[in-house]
Structures are given as C-alpha cells and as structure tokens.
Design a protein around this motif. Structure first.
Motif, PDB file in Angstrom:
ATOM      1  N   THR A 332       0.870  -1.176   0.059  1.00 55.96           N
ATOM      2  CA  THR A 332      -0.037  -0.121   0.038  1.00 55.96           C
ATOM      3  C   THR A 332       0.809   1.389   0.107  1.00 55.96           C
ATOM      4  OG1 THR A 332      -1.634  -1.225   1.385  1.00 55.96           O
ATOM      5  CG2 THR A 332      -1.711   1.169   1.227  1.00 55.96           C
ATOM      6  N   THR A 333       0.990   2.036  -1.203  1.00 54.57           N
ATOM      7  CA  THR A 333       1.627   3.097  -1.399  1.00 54.57           C
ATOM      8  C   THR A 333       0.568   4.376  -1.745  1.00 54.57           C
ATOM      9  OG1 THR A 333       2.318   2.712  -3.572  1.00 54.57           O
ATOM     10  CG2 THR A 333       3.677   1.993  -1.899  1.00 54.57           C
ATOM     11  N   ASN A 334       0.938   5.436  -0.798  1.00 57.31           N
ATOM     12  CA  ASN A 334      -0.066   6.548  -1.170  1.00 57.31           C
ATOM     13  C   ASN A 334      -1.552   6.308  -1.060  1.00 57.31           C
ATOM     14  OD1 ASN A 334      -0.417   9.181  -1.933  1.00 57.31           O
ATOM     15  ND2 ASN A 334      -0.266   8.980  -4.004  1.00 57.31           N
ATOM     16  N   GLY A 335      -1.879   5.448  -0.364  1.00 57.39           N
ATOM     17  CA  GLY A 335      -3.540   5.062  -0.243  1.00 57.39           C
ATOM     18  C   GLY A 335      -3.874   4.176  -1.438  1.00 57.39           C
ATOM     19  N   PRO A 413      -0.826   6.536 -24.642  1.00 57.28           N
ATOM     20  CA  PRO A 413      -0.809   8.019 -23.967  1.00 57.28           C
ATOM     21  C   PRO A 413      -2.351   8.048 -23.244  1.00 57.28           C
ATOM     22  CG  PRO A 413      -0.793   8.423 -26.162  1.00 57.28           C
ATOM     23  CD  PRO A 413      -0.495   6.780 -26.103  1.00 57.28           C
ATOM     24  N   ASP A 414      -3.036   7.334 -22.303  1.00 56.26           N
ATOM     25  CA  ASP A 414      -4.052   7.321 -21.541  1.00 56.26           C
ATOM     26  C   ASP A 414      -3.940   8.215 -20.220  1.00 56.26           C
ATOM     27  OD1 ASP A 414      -6.757   7.386 -20.966  1.00 56.26           O
ATOM     28  OD2 ASP A 414      -6.752   5.258 -20.960  1.00 56.26           O
ATOM     29  N   PRO A 415      -4.590   9.569 -20.106  1.00 57.23           N
ATOM     30  CA  PRO A 415      -4.452   9.998 -18.737  1.00 57.23           C
ATOM     31  C   PRO A 415      -5.269   9.274 -17.703  1.00 57.23           C
ATOM     32  CG  PRO A 415      -4.825  11.794 -20.606  1.00 57.23           C
ATOM     33  CD  PRO A 415      -4.710  10.498 -21.036  1.00 57.23           C
ATOM     34  N   LEU A 416      -6.206   8.888 -18.222  1.00 56.64           N
ATOM     35  CA  LEU A 416      -6.953   7.944 -17.176  1.00 56.64           C
ATOM     36  C   LEU A 416      -6.366   6.871 -16.587  1.00 56.64           C
ATOM     37  CD1 LEU A 416     -10.645   8.419 -18.819  1.00 56.64           C
ATOM     38  CD2 LEU A 416      -9.648  10.076 -17.001  1.00 56.64           C
ATOM     39  N   HIS A 417      -5.752   6.162 -17.227  1.00 57.19           N
ATOM     40  CA  HIS A 417      -5.021   4.977 -17.062  1.00 57.19           C
ATOM     41  C   HIS A 417      -3.825   5.340 -16.169  1.00 57.19           C
ATOM     42  CE1 HIS A 417      -3.087   1.024 -17.079  1.00 57.19           C
ATOM     43  NE2 HIS A 417      -1.756   1.800 -17.441  1.00 57.19           N
ATOM     44  N   LEU A 418      -3.127   6.325 -16.145  1.00 58.20           N
ATOM     45  CA  LEU A 418      -2.130   6.972 -15.595  1.00 58.20           C
ATOM     46  C   LEU A 418      -2.497   7.320 -14.041  1.00 58.20           C
ATOM     47  CD1 LEU A 418       0.061   8.879 -18.088  1.00 58.20           C
ATOM     48  CD2 LEU A 418       0.723   6.455 -17.233  1.00 58.20           C
ATOM     49  N   ASP A 419      -3.870   8.077 -14.162  1.00 54.44           N
ATOM     50  CA  ASP A 419      -4.314   8.473 -13.045  1.00 54.44           C
ATOM     51  C   ASP A 419      -4.775   7.319 -12.088  1.00 54.44           C
ATOM     52  OD1 ASP A 419      -5.885  10.279 -10.974  1.00 54.44           O
ATOM     53  OD2 ASP A 419      -7.583   9.132 -11.765  1.00 54.44           O
ATOM     54  N   GLU A 420      -5.431   6.385 -12.825  1.00 54.67           N
ATOM     55  CA  GLU A 420      -5.730   4.729 -11.913  1.00 54.67           C
ATOM     56  C   GLU A 420      -4.592   4.318 -11.457  1.00 54.67           C
ATOM     57  OE1 GLU A 420      -8.247   2.336 -10.183  1.00 54.67           O
ATOM     58  OE2 GLU A 420      -8.599   4.022 -11.110  1.00 54.67           O
ATOM     59  N   MET A 421      -3.390   4.255 -12.193  1.00 53.74           N
ATOM     60  CA  MET A 421      -2.288   3.379 -11.775  1.00 53.74           C
ATOM     61  C   MET A 421      -1.461   4.146 -10.851  1.00 53.74           C
ATOM     62  SD  MET A 421      -0.843   0.656 -12.853  1.00 53.74           S
ATOM     63  CE  MET A 421       0.821  -0.278 -12.929  1.00 53.74           C
ATOM     64  N   PHE A 422      -1.322   5.338 -11.005  1.00 57.27           N
ATOM     65  CA  PHE A 422      -0.139   6.083 -10.142  1.00 57.27           C
ATOM     66  C   PHE A 422      -0.926   7.096  -9.349  1.00 57.27           C
ATOM     67  CE2 PHE A 422       2.299   4.829 -13.711  1.00 57.27           C
ATOM     68  CZ  PHE A 422       3.408   3.953 -12.861  1.00 57.27           C
ATOM     69  N   GLY A 423      -2.309   7.412  -9.329  1.00 52.31           N
ATOM     70  CA  GLY A 423      -3.053   8.461  -8.578  1.00 52.31           C
ATOM     71  C   GLY A 423      -2.399   9.824  -8.850  1.00 52.31           C
ATOM     72  N   LEU A 424      -2.124  10.220 -10.165  1.00 57.34           N
ATOM     73  CA  LEU A 424      -1.484  11.366 -10.517  1.00 57.34           C
ATOM     74  C   LEU A 424      -2.800  12.158 -10.855  1.00 57.34           C
ATOM     75  CD1 LEU A 424       1.090  10.325 -13.435  1.00 57.34           C
ATOM     76  CD2 LEU A 424       1.324  10.652 -10.898  1.00 57.34           C
ATOM     77  N   ASP A 425      -2.718  13.494 -10.654  1.00 58.40           N
ATOM     78  CA  ASP A 425      -3.561  14.754 -10.661  1.00 58.40           C
ATOM     79  C   ASP A 425      -3.926  14.720 -12.109  1.00 58.40           C
ATOM     80  OD1 ASP A 425      -1.808  16.874 -11.743  1.00 58.40           O
ATOM     81  OD2 ASP A 425      -0.919  16.696  -9.778  1.00 58.40           O
ATOM     82  N   GLU A 426      -4.654  15.550 -12.916  1.00 56.91           N
ATOM     83  CA  GLU A 426      -5.091  15.746 -13.967  1.00 56.91           C
ATOM     84  C   GLU A 426      -4.135  16.446 -14.985  1.00 56.91           C
ATOM     85  OE1 GLU A 426      -8.647  18.278 -16.454  1.00 56.91           O
ATOM     86  OE2 GLU A 426      -8.569  18.156 -14.336  1.00 56.91           O
ATOM     87  N   LYS A 427      -3.401  17.416 -14.389  1.00 56.47           N
ATOM     88  CA  LYS A 427      -2.283  18.190 -15.254  1.00 56.47           C
ATOM     89  C   LYS A 427      -0.955  17.344 -15.449  1.00 56.47           C
ATOM     90  CE  LYS A 427      -3.866  22.786 -14.368  1.00 56.47           C
ATOM     91  NZ  LYS A 427      -3.206  24.187 -13.692  1.00 56.47           N
TER      92      LYS A 427
END
Length: 464
Positions: A332-335, A413-427
């Motif tokens: 568990t990292t970053n929730g 290059p899918d921002p939604l996949h990156l957000d789901e994978m690493f918890g990145l913000d939108e920008k």
C-alpha cells in the motif's frame, strides 16, 4: 629488597591466559557488563514525588547553569531522579535503547535533575550546551523530561534563522512587509490556508532578487510601479520568468488586500502558460549505474520502490510495516494497494531479514529505519533515503518519472489509465500522456516508412 632480587636466578615464562595465581580459568565475560558481574536489575517502579508545599518561582528567576555543576555535587538520591530513571527504563524497553544510550541518558538526567524542585521547568537552551559538551544524548534526555512534564522547548526554530538570513539586505519597509507575507504563507490567515514550509521557502527565494534590486531606490512596496515589474521580468526567460512573476503576484495581491499598497503593479502582466519539455526516458546505462550504486539492503529496497512502483521519496519515508502484506503479496503506497512483483518481494524480504538482525528490539513501525531512527518512532529523513542515488544520472526522482513514462509508452498515452495506476492529478497525467504521444508519433512514422520500403523480411506491404 635488593638482596631478594640478587637471589633470583631464573624466571618461569608462561603463555598468556594459561597461568593464573588462583589456578582457575578466567570467568566468562558477560555481554553488556563487566566480567562475571550480574545483570543490573531494573529500577523499582516510582511515581511523581509528592509535594505538600512548594516555593513559587520569583518573576525573572535566574536560569540554571548546568555547565558549572560539579559532578561531586550531583544528587543521586533525588526522588525526581528516581522517577526519571524509571521512566527512562520503560522508554528504553519500549523503543529498544541499547546499553550505551541508557547509560548516557541516566547520566544526563542526573545532571539536569540535581536540585530540581516542584514547579521548576528545564529549558532546552539551558541543557543543550552542557549535555552536548559531555557527548550525552540530548534528544533522548528531552524525551524523558517531556514524559515527566517538566520540559520547556525554548529553542529557536530553524525557520526563524532562515527567514532572517533571506531578508538581509532589504530596505526596512520592504523587509517588514515581506516578512509579514512570508509568515502568512506559513501560518495561514483569515482568508488563506497555511502552505507547506517548502512552498514558503520557494516563494520567498523567488521574490528576493527583485526585492533586492528595488531596495536600492525604494523603501516600501507601494513605491514599486508596473514599469518596474516589466523592466525586471524582461531580464527573465522561461521557467524562471514564470515562477518569479507568480511569486511577485502573490506578494502584491496580499499587500493590496491588507491595505499596504494602492494598486497591484503586477496586474495585466500575463504570466503565460509554461510549455513543459517532452519527458525523455532513461537509457539502460544510466539505470545500470544506479543499480550498481545500490549496495545495501536499504538502498536496493528504495531503488525498487522508485523504479518499479514510482514512489516518491516522501512516500517511501512514511511507509509502515502494516503497509506490507506478504501473505497476499501486496503493498500500500499513497493510499493505493499495489501487487508486489517478484523482484520487489525478494528485496523486501532481504530488507526485513536485515532489519530484524540489525535492530531486533526496535519499536519503530516504519518500514525503513537507520541507526538514528531505530531508537525513536519517527521516520527516516528524505535526505538519508535519497543519499545513495545522489550524483547519479538516474536519481530516485528520475527513476520515478521514467517508470510513469514507461507506463504511458507501453499502454498508450491515456491520462485516465495513468491516474488509475499512480494516482496522478489531471495536469500531471496529461503531461505524461503528451510526452508519450510526442515520443510515439516519430516512432510510428519511422515504422511506416520502413514498411513502405519493404525492409522487413517476411512482410508484404503494398504501397499506395
């Protein structure tokens, strides 16, 4: 005596350790004590001394000078010292203090509690220099005194010294106004939330060059005009112009809101959208050099967390033992719950084995600990965690960025996949996606060109 020495005609020699006057072998040396000495019993349970009356301290009482105390005058029978030693023993058992730390703490407590009476407070400024001169454990002694409720921390925060240094050279009026703005950034205000200390440092460092230049001819912020700001920002370019203009806008907006200036000189000056450069992946040679630099179980574990799980240094420092689920092979990292790959699992098991052998009695629940934090409950510093990769091309931050960029290149290059994978913000997710798209398009064009020329064997491609 001389006659007896003249009568000696020979000497019997012996191998060292084979001859003893009493004819018996030496007693085995007990670990952590003198040879043959029994283990020292723990102190008897003791509580706060009872005081039926006490002398109230006078206003402006002279502070204690522990540095001039004669060791012969130390009161070893003080009830306050007995209570402190009992609390120190409990803390030592709970936090895994070694024999050396326990001895140093007891010496320090005997020094600072001599002559202590009810109502006295032991201040940090009074005990720091004497304890440091005797090479005693200041932090551990303070922990016991805080447990007793008789300690007052009057030390100057590092922020105050840093702020005074950064404000040096400014005009008096500009200095006072800038200091108020900096403290509002750190502590917050009626209409603003407190910022992180790192953000406060960056903000003041960015406005300081402009304020130093204006201090040569102005005394207050209200004298700075829009032309002054335009003249200054013309000398800046790129990210430097963007960051300093944003910080200056924050300073003058706060000054306008609090009635220190009549109008904001940064108004109608466009900051502009900062164009980020395309993120570039690391080359294998750079990664190999960082892997070779990771020579300890802790550094190998840190390297895997950054390069495989894209964990930041601050996230690695705050990982707890409960965040690792060996049975289900999860971390568990970053929730976010992530599966443990074989490499990370092996390095994790190696580190836990090393941790158990090196600090078997530690009570620190953080996953990564060192010699300093093993006797405490705090996390290791970010500086210690990133020290092994400092100076390498592939630092921990570069490895983290490379891992997220690799995910964008491998899955599109899918921002939604990156957000789901690493918890990145939108920008941030869009920045990685844009960089991956910029790297993939030239590769696709080269592939199409090669296919059109039929340079790959086994493929039949018709050109239009």
């Amino acid at each position: 005596m001389r006659a007896r020495l003249n009568a000696v005609r020979h000497h019997q020699l012996f191998f060292m350790g084979m001859h003893h006057r009493n004819g018996s072998a030496p007693a085995p040396r007990r670990r952590g004590g003198r040879r043959g000495a029994p283990r020292k019993p723990p102190p008897a349970p003791t509580w706060r001394p009872d005081t039926y009356w006490r002398q109230l301290p006078l206003s402006g009482q002279v502070p204690h000078d522990y540095g001039r105390l004669d060791p012969a005058d130390i009161d070893l029978d003080s009830p306050w010292l007995a209570w402190a030693k009992y609390l120190a023993h409990r803390l030592a058992e709970a936090r895994g203090w070694g024999r050396g730390i326990r001895f140093a703490v007891n010496r320090g407590l005997a020094l600072v509690l001599t002559g202590h009476v009810e109502g006295d407070l032991i201040r940090h400024s009074e005990i720091f220099a004497p304890l440091r001169a005797l090479d005693l454990r200041v932090g551990h002694v303070v922990t016991v005194l805080e447990e007793m409720g008789i300690f007052e921390d009057d030390s100057e925060p590092s922020f105050e010294g840093w702020l005074a240094e950064r404000l040096e050279g400014l005009a008096p009026g500009i200095r006072s106004e800038t200091e108020r703005w900096t403290r509002v950034l750190r502590d917050g205000g009626p209409r603003s939330l407190p910022r992180r200390e790192g953000t406060v440092w960056l903000s003041l460092n960015r406005v300081r060059p402009a304020l130093l230049e204006w201090s040569n001819r102005y005394d207050h912020l209200r004298e700075v005009t829009r032309d002054d700001v335009l003249t200054y920002v013309k000398t800046l370019h790129g990210r430097q112009r963007h960051d300093q203009l944003v910080a200056l806008r924050s300073l003058f907006t706060w000054a306008k809101r609090n009635g220190l200036i009549f109008r904001t000189p940064t108004s109608r000056i466009k900051v502009g959208q900062y164009e980020y450069a395309v993120l570039q992946p690391l080359v294998p040679a750079q990664v190999d050099r960082s892997v070779a630099a990771a020579t300890t179980p802790a550094t190998r574990r840190v390297l895997a967390l950054a390069a495989v799980h894209a964990a930041r240094v601050a996230q690695i420092a705050t990982l707890m033992l409960d965040d690792v689920d060996l049975g289900n092979q999860r971390l568990t990292t970053n929730g976010r719950v992530r599966p443990l790959d074989d490499l990370t699992l092996k390095l994790l098991l190696d580190w836990l084995e090393h941790r158990r052998n090196r600090w078997p009695n530690t009570a620190n629940l953080h996953l990564l600990i060192n010699n300093q934090t093993a006797t405490k409950t705090s996390c290791a510093s970010n500086h210690w965690i990133s020290a092994s990769m400092r100076g390498q091309d592939a630092t921990l931050e570069r490895l983290r960025v490379d891992r997220q960029l690799e995910e964008a290149l491998a899955h599109g290059p899918d921002p939604l996949h990156l957000d789901e994978m690493f918890g990145l913000d939108e920008k941030t997710a869009m920045r990685y996606a844009d960089s991956a798209r910029a790297l993939l398009e030239p590769a696709a064009e080269r592939s199409a060109s090669l296919l059109g020329k039929r340079t790959w064997p086994g493929l039949t491609v018709l050109k239009e």
